[in-house]
Motif scaffolding. Structure first.
Motif, PDB file in Angstrom:
ATOM      1  N   MET A  87       0.789  -1.205   0.135  1.00  0.00           N
ATOM      2  CA  MET A  87      -0.128  -0.003  -0.038  1.00  0.00           C
ATOM      3  C   MET A  87       0.939   1.090   0.070  1.00  0.00           C
ATOM      4  SD  MET A  87      -2.830  -0.968   2.678  1.00  0.00           S
ATOM      5  CE  MET A  87      -4.122  -0.220   2.220  1.00  0.00           C
ATOM      6  N   THR A  96      -5.888  10.517   0.208  1.00  0.00           N
ATOM      7  CA  THR A  96      -7.169  10.313   0.643  1.00  0.00           C
ATOM      8  C   THR A  96      -6.999  10.151   2.120  1.00  0.00           C
ATOM      9  OG1 THR A  96      -7.657   9.133  -1.379  1.00  0.00           O
ATOM     10  CG2 THR A  96      -9.182   8.813   0.276  1.00  0.00           C
ATOM     11  N   ARG A  97      -6.317   9.523   2.679  1.00  0.00           N
ATOM     12  CA  ARG A  97      -6.056   9.474   4.099  1.00  0.00           C
ATOM     13  C   ARG A  97      -5.621  10.769   4.841  1.00  0.00           C
ATOM     14  NH1 ARG A  97      -4.701   3.725   2.980  1.00  0.00           N
ATOM     15  NH2 ARG A  97      -2.594   4.092   2.730  1.00  0.00           N
ATOM     16  N   ALA A 142      -8.672  12.734   4.848  1.00  0.00           N
ATOM     17  CA  ALA A 142      -9.659  12.498   5.701  1.00  0.00           C
ATOM     18  C   ALA A 142      -9.223  12.906   7.282  1.00  0.00           C
ATOM     19  CB  ALA A 142      -9.706  11.013   5.863  1.00  0.00           C
ATOM     20  N   ARG A 182     -12.567  20.381  10.777  1.00  0.00           N
ATOM     21  CA  ARG A 182     -13.910  20.464  11.506  1.00  0.00           C
ATOM     22  C   ARG A 182     -13.880  20.544  12.965  1.00  0.00           C
ATOM     23  NH1 ARG A 182     -16.685  15.464   8.205  1.00  0.00           N
ATOM     24  NH2 ARG A 182     -18.273  16.587   6.957  1.00  0.00           N
ATOM     25  N   SER A 211      -5.392   2.167  14.334  1.00  0.00           N
ATOM     26  CA  SER A 211      -5.827   0.799  13.811  1.00  0.00           C
ATOM     27  C   SER A 211      -6.309   0.679  12.541  1.00  0.00           C
ATOM     28  CB  SER A 211      -6.904   0.384  15.074  1.00  0.00           C
ATOM     29  OG  SER A 211      -6.525   0.463  16.147  1.00  0.00           O
ATOM     30  N   THR A 212      -6.246   1.904  11.827  1.00  0.00           N
ATOM     31  CA  THR A 212      -6.782   2.034  10.460  1.00  0.00           C
ATOM     32  C   THR A 212      -5.416   1.608   9.479  1.00  0.00           C
ATOM     33  OG1 THR A 212      -6.426   4.288   9.989  1.00  0.00           O
ATOM     34  CG2 THR A 212      -8.619   3.500  10.930  1.00  0.00           C
ATOM     35  N   PRO A 213      -5.549   1.546   8.280  1.00  0.00           N
ATOM     36  CA  PRO A 213      -4.555   1.561   7.602  1.00  0.00           C
ATOM     37  C   PRO A 213      -3.398   2.747   7.334  1.00  0.00           C
ATOM     38  CG  PRO A 213      -6.572   0.714   6.347  1.00  0.00           C
ATOM     39  CD  PRO A 213      -6.831   1.424   7.523  1.00  0.00           C
ATOM     40  N   PRO A 273      -0.095  -2.178   7.241  1.00  0.00           N
ATOM     41  CA  PRO A 273      -1.252  -1.354   6.551  1.00  0.00           C
ATOM     42  C   PRO A 273      -2.318  -2.415   5.802  1.00  0.00           C
ATOM     43  CG  PRO A 273       0.499  -0.019   6.062  1.00  0.00           C
ATOM     44  CD  PRO A 273       1.064  -1.495   6.875  1.00  0.00           C
ATOM     45  N   ARG A 287      -4.514  -4.178   8.609  1.00  0.00           N
ATOM     46  CA  ARG A 287      -5.487  -3.126   9.164  1.00  0.00           C
ATOM     47  C   ARG A 287      -6.470  -2.830   8.457  1.00  0.00           C
ATOM     48  NH1 ARG A 287      -0.319  -0.768  11.168  1.00  0.00           N
ATOM     49  NH2 ARG A 287      -0.692   0.865   9.537  1.00  0.00           N
ATOM     50  N   SER A 288      -6.020  -3.044   6.902  1.00  0.00           N
ATOM     51  CA  SER A 288      -7.396  -2.578   6.037  1.00  0.00           C
ATOM     52  C   SER A 288      -8.288  -3.706   5.894  1.00  0.00           C
ATOM     53  CB  SER A 288      -6.564  -2.325   4.533  1.00  0.00           C
ATOM     54  OG  SER A 288      -6.138  -3.647   3.890  1.00  0.00           O
ATOM     55  N   ILE A 304     -10.695  -3.135  14.871  1.00  0.00           N
ATOM     56  CA  ILE A 304     -10.404  -3.043  16.209  1.00  0.00           C
ATOM     57  C   ILE A 304     -11.377  -2.206  16.975  1.00  0.00           C
ATOM     58  CG2 ILE A 304      -8.804  -3.053  18.097  1.00  0.00           C
ATOM     59  CD1 ILE A 304      -6.470  -3.679  16.186  1.00  0.00           C
ATOM     60  N   GLU A 306     -20.014  12.743  10.803  1.00  0.00           N
ATOM     61  CA  GLU A 306     -18.453  13.182  10.488  1.00  0.00           C
ATOM     62  C   GLU A 306     -17.415  12.068  11.139  1.00  0.00           C
ATOM     63  OE1 GLU A 306     -19.605  17.796  10.578  1.00  0.00           O
ATOM     64  OE2 GLU A 306     -19.123  16.925  12.456  1.00  0.00           O
ATOM     65  N   GLU A 321     -17.298   9.557   8.475  1.00  0.00           N
ATOM     66  CA  GLU A 321     -16.810   9.834   7.282  1.00  0.00           C
ATOM     67  C   GLU A 321     -15.413   9.962   7.514  1.00  0.00           C
ATOM     68  OE1 GLU A 321     -20.257  12.863   5.789  1.00  0.00           O
ATOM     69  OE2 GLU A 321     -18.560  13.897   6.759  1.00  0.00           O
ATOM     70  N   CYS A 322     -14.646  10.543   8.307  1.00  0.00           N
ATOM     71  CA  CYS A 322     -12.992  10.512   8.542  1.00  0.00           C
ATOM     72  C   CYS A 322     -12.772   9.071   8.414  1.00  0.00           C
ATOM     73  CB  CYS A 322     -13.032  11.115  10.071  1.00  0.00           C
ATOM     74  SG  CYS A 322     -11.235  10.545  10.478  1.00  0.00           S
ATOM     75  N   PHE A 323     -13.346   8.172   9.027  1.00  0.00           N
ATOM     76  CA  PHE A 323     -12.793   6.650   9.028  1.00  0.00           C
ATOM     77  C   PHE A 323     -13.068   5.833   7.866  1.00  0.00           C
ATOM     78  CE2 PHE A 323     -10.762   5.478  13.130  1.00  0.00           C
ATOM     79  CZ  PHE A 323     -11.167   6.699  13.964  1.00  0.00           C
ATOM     80  N   GLY A 360     -12.852   7.694   5.018  1.00  0.00           N
ATOM     81  CA  GLY A 360     -11.491   7.988   4.300  1.00  0.00           C
ATOM     82  C   GLY A 360     -10.443   7.351   4.612  1.00  0.00           C
ATOM     83  N   LEU A 361     -10.086   6.964   5.720  1.00  0.00           N
ATOM     84  CA  LEU A 361      -8.999   6.426   6.355  1.00  0.00           C
ATOM     85  C   LEU A 361      -9.009   4.973   5.656  1.00  0.00           C
ATOM     86  CD1 LEU A 361      -8.473   7.699  10.131  1.00  0.00           C
ATOM     87  CD2 LEU A 361      -7.354   8.250   8.174  1.00  0.00           C
ATOM     88  N   TYR A 362     -10.125   4.357   5.440  1.00  0.00           N
ATOM     89  CA  TYR A 362     -10.074   3.096   4.748  1.00  0.00           C
ATOM     90  C   TYR A 362     -10.239   3.232   3.127  1.00  0.00           C
ATOM     91  CZ  TYR A 362     -10.718   0.722   9.331  1.00  0.00           C
ATOM     92  OH  TYR A 362     -10.509   0.233  10.492  1.00  0.00           O
ATOM     93  N   GLU A 363     -10.220   4.393   2.667  1.00  0.00           N
ATOM     94  CA  GLU A 363     -10.322   4.828   1.132  1.00  0.00           C
ATOM     95  C   GLU A 363     -11.490   3.951   0.616  1.00  0.00           C
ATOM     96  OE1 GLU A 363      -6.320   5.809  -0.581  1.00  0.00           O
ATOM     97  OE2 GLU A 363      -5.860   3.706   0.513  1.00  0.00           O
ATOM     98  N   ARG A 375     -18.209   2.280  13.637  1.00  0.00           N
ATOM     99  CA  ARG A 375     -17.007   2.537  12.978  1.00  0.00           C
ATOM    100  C   ARG A 375     -16.266   1.315  12.702  1.00  0.00           C
ATOM    101  NH1 ARG A 375     -13.622   5.643  17.259  1.00  0.00           N
ATOM    102  NH2 ARG A 375     -13.249   3.471  17.922  1.00  0.00           N
TER     103      ARG A 375
END
Lengths: 242, 320
Positions: free
Chosen positions: A1, A6-7, A10, A17, A95-97, B82, B85-86, B90, B105, B108-110, B112-115, B155
């Motif tokens: 990756m 994008t991340r 985000a 905000r 915990s996200t990618p 990565p 985690r994708s 957790i 919101e 939406e943030c998360f 985006g983090l997972y694309e 989430r």
């Protein structure tokens, strides 16, 4: 990756905000510029000096303008990692990618972009007030030489320095207040050089200004790699290293 | 879908001799287990047993000291962080929501983090799964603790994870909120989501999990709750009588299936080889002895009994 904008987007979007509803950030963004625009503006309007005194007064007034891009991002960026950790929001994000470089770039932009907007706006207001109310000799002095160019050039460079110092401190701190104090302290060295230049302790020359700008630019571009190396996911989550 | 179905495919999680040490402190040591696809796997243990550290290790938040693991089909390594985690989610013990942002919101943030491509679709499905669609525009700071936990669960569902790690999901919740979270987990189980549930609520594990593992730094036991009961406890019958027997040995000793007995405050507990054979024989013997029988039933050992038995063993072993 690979690296994902994008991340980055985000996190940046989320930060902006969050700022809008964060009284502390709003207060920092409002109070710092208000303070540092009031003093030089009053000084300039009240002044009717001529000769060398004008140059010194203008130099000092413009110096105040450069405090904004140092103080504001250093306070905001110092909160960026330790603040999230304090609120318990860091672990879900980690915990996200997302990669640490992406997180750091996003945090840096979230402090850098509003700073730039506010600092340039403050400078614009200052110029407008000076043009309307200050002595014509002082207005001429402001536009003489490289004052405006220096302001425009050093504002983002100083902000970049302050942002990375703040994030670096934030990744290693366990307390938000301590991080903010250390961050402001760490952001001071380039400002100190500018103070010495404004007070003519260091003789200002084009070469010196370019050298200082180049040094700040190099720092701003390379700092994220250093800060990324300091960003220890495990220590941030557990409080200790494996 | 059950663990047995999952065992036909590649397991969702494979852990082999995994250990994590912080300097001289051992968080968990030499842990080996598998979690099948679609299985709800309970990870039990007292505070400080290493449950959360295990989850964080499998979630690539911290690096193992030794051993290996495969999570959602991807070998555990710093390079694969990565990618793992994708594929997983957790949900930490604390919801960790941005309280100044709305539910929408936050999600939406998360997203985006997972694309995620269809952000709105993923968010709608996740909110629908936790029955929070109507609260999407509420600020998270205005929600109760139970609702925040549901947002955190939404989430965690955003990226349709192959493995969902839930770390003490009902910790600190009141009974109503706890029940809601249990119902959500049960519905996820019906949808075939692989769930790795750490808890020290034994009734929660017993109710929700296909299999459980008991960790106390090392893995002490693993299996279905009923298997664990059988492993640790002999089968027995509980007898309640109106009055104690004059000569219990004479009555119980005459029943061939009874292997031993002891008097309890409420009656007698009898170790038996087969409760189905022993129960009618014992009833006849008690009637013959003119005892007034109040109840005669097989002893039920809860998962709590299993857990306490193991933890007490560990405490005794440490004190020796």
């Amino acid at each position: 990756m690979s690296f994902s904008w994008t991340r980055v987007g985000a996190i940046l979007h989320k930060e902006l905000r969050d700022y809008r509803r964060n009284r502390f950030v709003i207060a920092t963004m409002a109070a710092t510029p208000a303070l540092f625009i009031a003093l030089p503006t009053i000084q300039l309007i009240a002044a009717n000096a001529t000769g060398k005194a004008v140059t010194l007064r203008v130099g000092l007034s413009l110096l105040y303008m450069l405090v904004v891009p140092v103080i504001m991002p250093s306070v905001i960026s110092a909160y960026s990692v330790v603040g999230e950790r304090d609120q318990g929001t860091l672990e879900p994000v980690l915990s996200t990618p997302i990669r640490r470089e992406e997180l750091l770039i996003a945090k840096a932009l979230a402090a850098f972009v509003p700073t730039l907007v506010v600092a340039y706006a403050v400078f614009g207001i200052f110029l407008a007030i000076a043009a309307l109310f200050a002595h014509p000799a002082i207005v001429s002095a402001i536009y003489a030489g490289t004052h405006v160019l220096v302001q425009l050039l050093f504002t983002p460079l100083l902000a970049g320095w302050a942002v990375w110092i703040g994030i670096a401190v934030s990744t290693r701190s366990t307390d938000v207040r301590a991080a903010q104090q250390l961050s402001v302290l760490g952001s001071a060295p380039p400002l100190a050089i500018l103070v010495l230049m404004s007070l003519n302790v260091i003789t200002v020359s084009t070469a010196l200004a370019i050298a200082l700008a180049a040094a700040l630019l190099a720092f701003d571009l390379l700092a994220w790699r250093v800060v990324a190396a300091m960003f220890d996911r495990e220590r941030l989550v557990t409080g200790s290293r494996g | 879908m059950s663990a047995l179905d999952g065992s036909k495919r590649e397991p969702a999680v494979v852990v082999e001799h995994l250990s994590k040490h912080f300097a001289k402190r051992v968080a968990f040591d030499d842990v080996t287990f598998e979690v099948g696809v679609g299985e709800v796997f309970g990870f039990l243990g007292p505070n400080g047993a290493g449950k959360t550290t295990t989850v964080r290790t499998l979630g690539t938040l911290i690096a193992p000291s030794s051993g290996s693991a495969t999570v959602a089909g991807v070998p555990l390594s710093p390079r694969n962080g990565p990618a793992i985690r994708s594929r997983i989610s957790i949900m930490p013990e604390s919801p960790g929501l941005y309280l100044r942002l709305s539910v929408l919101e936050n999600l939406e943030c998360f997203a985006g983090l997972y694309e995620l491509d269809d952000v709105r679709g993923h968010i709608d499905r996740a909110l629908g799964a936790v029955n929070l669609a109507e609260r999407a525009r509420d600020l998270c700071g205005s929600l109760s603790k139970g609702l925040r936990q549901r947002v955190a669960l939404a989430r965690a569902l955003l990226n349709d994870p192959a493995v969902l790690f839930l770390d003490e999901p009902t910790s600190g919740l009141d009974p109503v909120a706890t029940r809601e979270v249990h119902e959500l987990i049960a519905s996820l189980r019906e949808r075939g989501v692989t769930i790795f549930l750490t808890t020290h609520r034994l009734e929660e594990a017993e109710r929700l999990c296909d299999r459980v593992a008991i960790l106390n730094t090392t893995l002490r036991l693993i299996g279905r709750p009923d298997e664990l009961r059988q492993q640790l406890f002999r089968r027995s019958l509980d007898v309640r009588l109106r009055a104690p027997l004059a000569d219990p040995e004479a009555v119980f000793g005459a029943v061939g299936e009874v292997q031993g007995w002891e008097q309890t405050p409420s009656g007698y507990t009898l170790a038996v080889s087969d409760p189905d054979l022993a129960t009618p024989a014992l009833a006849r013997a008690l009637v013959a002895a003119e005892a007034d029988i109040l109840s005669l039933a097989e002893s039920r050992h809860s998962l709590e009994d299993v857990y306490l038995e193991l933890v007490n063993e560990d405490v005794e072993a440490k004190s020796r």
